[in-house]
Scaffold this motif. Sequence first.
Motif, short mmCIF file in Angstrom:
data_model
loop_
_atom_site.label_atom_id
_atom_site.label_comp_id
_atom_site.label_asym_id
_atom_site.label_seq_id
_atom_site.Cartn_x
_atom_site.Cartn_y
_atom_site.Cartn_z
N PHE A 90 0.63 -1.11 -0.40
CA PHE A 90 0.10 0.47 -0.26
C PHE A 90 0.84 1.70 -0.43
O PHE A 90 0.34 2.02 -0.98
N VAL A 91 1.50 1.22 0.63
CA VAL A 91 3.04 2.65 0.91
C VAL A 91 3.90 2.65 -0.01
O VAL A 91 3.69 3.97 -0.57
N PHE A 271 -5.15 -0.88 -6.24
CA PHE A 271 -5.13 0.17 -6.27
C PHE A 271 -5.24 2.14 -8.01
O PHE A 271 -5.75 2.86 -6.53
N MET A 272 -5.68 1.18 -8.50
CA MET A 272 -6.14 2.21 -9.35
C MET A 272 -7.56 2.50 -9.46
O MET A 272 -8.12 3.38 -10.13
N THR A 273 -7.96 1.75 -7.83
CA THR A 273 -9.21 2.08 -8.25
C THR A 273 -10.26 3.16 -7.52
O THR A 273 -10.78 3.66 -6.80
N SER A 276 -7.21 9.11 -4.63
CA SER A 276 -5.65 9.56 -3.97
C SER A 276 -5.61 8.88 -2.83
O SER A 276 -5.80 7.95 -2.67
N ASN A 277 -4.10 9.13 -2.49
CA ASN A 277 -2.97 8.38 -1.69
C ASN A 277 -4.09 8.50 -0.42
O ASN A 277 -3.48 8.05 0.70
N ARG A 278 -4.82 9.11 0.08
CA ARG A 278 -5.45 9.07 1.11
C ARG A 278 -6.21 7.63 1.67
O ARG A 278 -6.37 7.53 3.15
N GLU A 279 -7.07 7.63 0.73
CA GLU A 279 -7.57 6.20 0.68
C GLU A 279 -7.25 5.06 0.87
O GLU A 279 -7.25 4.05 1.61
N LEU A 280 -5.78 5.40 0.53
CA LEU A 280 -5.10 4.10 0.54
C LEU A 280 -4.32 3.60 2.15
O LEU A 280 -4.40 2.97 2.55
#
Length: 529
Positions: A90-91, A271-273, A276-280
């Motif tokens: 994720f990160v 990861f492409m769905t 923004s990075n906030r969701e990750l």
Amino acid sequence: MDLLILGIVVLIYFLLTGYVGYVAWRRTETSEDYMVADRKAHPYIMAMSYGATFISTAAIVGFGGMAGVFGMGILWLVFLNILVGIFIAFVFFGKRTRKMGHNMSALTFPEFIGRRFRSRFLQYFGGAIIFLGMPLYASVVLIGAARFLETTVKIDFGIAFILIALIVAVYVVMGGIKGVMYTDALQGTIMFLGMIFLVVSTYYILGGVVEAHQALTGISNLIPAEAKAVGATGWTSMPVYGSPYWWTLLSTIILGVGVGVLAQPQLIVRFMTVKSNRELNRGVLIGALFIFVMTWSAYVVGALSNVYFFRKAGMIAVEAAGGNADKTIPVFINSAMPEWFSYIFMLTLLSAAMSTLSSQFHVQGTSIGRDVYETIMRRKGDRSVLITRVGIIIAILIAVVLGYILPGSIIAQGTALFFGICAASFLSVYAAALFWKRATREGAIAGMVSGALVSLFWLLFEYKKTAMALGVTRVIFGGPVISSMPWPVVDPILVGVPVSALMLVVVSLMTEPPSREHLDKCFNGIKGV
């Protein structure tokens, strides 16, 4: 088992799943909707879909059964699942994948690689690997769910096998990635609650945490002689260093899945769905908690089932399962748990199977529709969705055929082998695409092709389990494998990934670097590059 209660429980479950799939179908209008959920997935939906796709009946039934054979040493896989499969994925990988996928308008993992390196070959070759290789993984997931229904509900294995495949086919073909992710979130929640109850009940039945683990240590003398001969020492200790047992546990079961997860196309596309990075960032905690509970519970219960069966019948778990490790968890559930829990756990396993299968079939369909058909024919548009749906149906048929052919105790091995093939083919190329601007198209092609070919060679001629089953080596060379220990028990991932990485680096340094303009487009908005 009360068939009326069972019927009501299953009906409610399928109605909920059907409704969620219907909602997804109503919200699917374009190719981007069908393949990446319009890049607007909620973090809970994304994280639960990722976790539910990752953890299938292969993890619960297959690897739980392997824990009954190998013991607590398999818990190292839990550590790697969380460290590599969630935190690093994720990160470090996920954030760059999300942004670069958006920059390049990529809708699939092979398309992501192909556009990063400006190579149509990489896209359709990667799509072909996925489409041809993933049926092995899908078939063992189907086997896991069907085995539980066979053992618990007394449904014929073949009927259960076909029924699950048909149900999954309907909402994947119609709803695309939204249908997959929405149902994954529902199914993942059921899985989480079911596994918590299972592990707590197991400790209660065996007298508590300390007593259960001490009892498992105390029956180490029951390890079969043939297992001791190849390095087994007990269920609470690691096998003898360097022994065949040690190599199988470490390279195939632990590293094959623990590292191979980074290169799984059905997970990478998640990861492409998100937008923004906030969701990750939000998804890390959700995903880590889910993966920990699911894997740790399954492996602990699998290992401790030896104590239960010894106390009840004077035998170890694999003996109680008739020599088929894939039946260990189903047999334990039916024997040790109250009848009502069999209903709940059946839903847990159905959820685990359907969530993973839906993602597998979806990524196979997009591979043949988007990555192979569109790339080779050079045709874009909604026709690719039709080809994708046809590809999904073909993928399901292949998985069903394999399910009838594959031998017993194959679930964990089949999963690990597919993870290893993906890692050998994709991992070094994927990492270079994200982190090494100097990587070239020629280097990426060399890395992917060499990794795939080395894995295929290893499975055909060197890795004992597959080489003996396929028999190619015996026909050509007259023996089961072509070399001596420890190579016949070394998983392809430990050979394929280094070869792939070496070829990628060497060829990249020998060829013209990518243009600055193209790199600026790919890495636009990514910090630290």
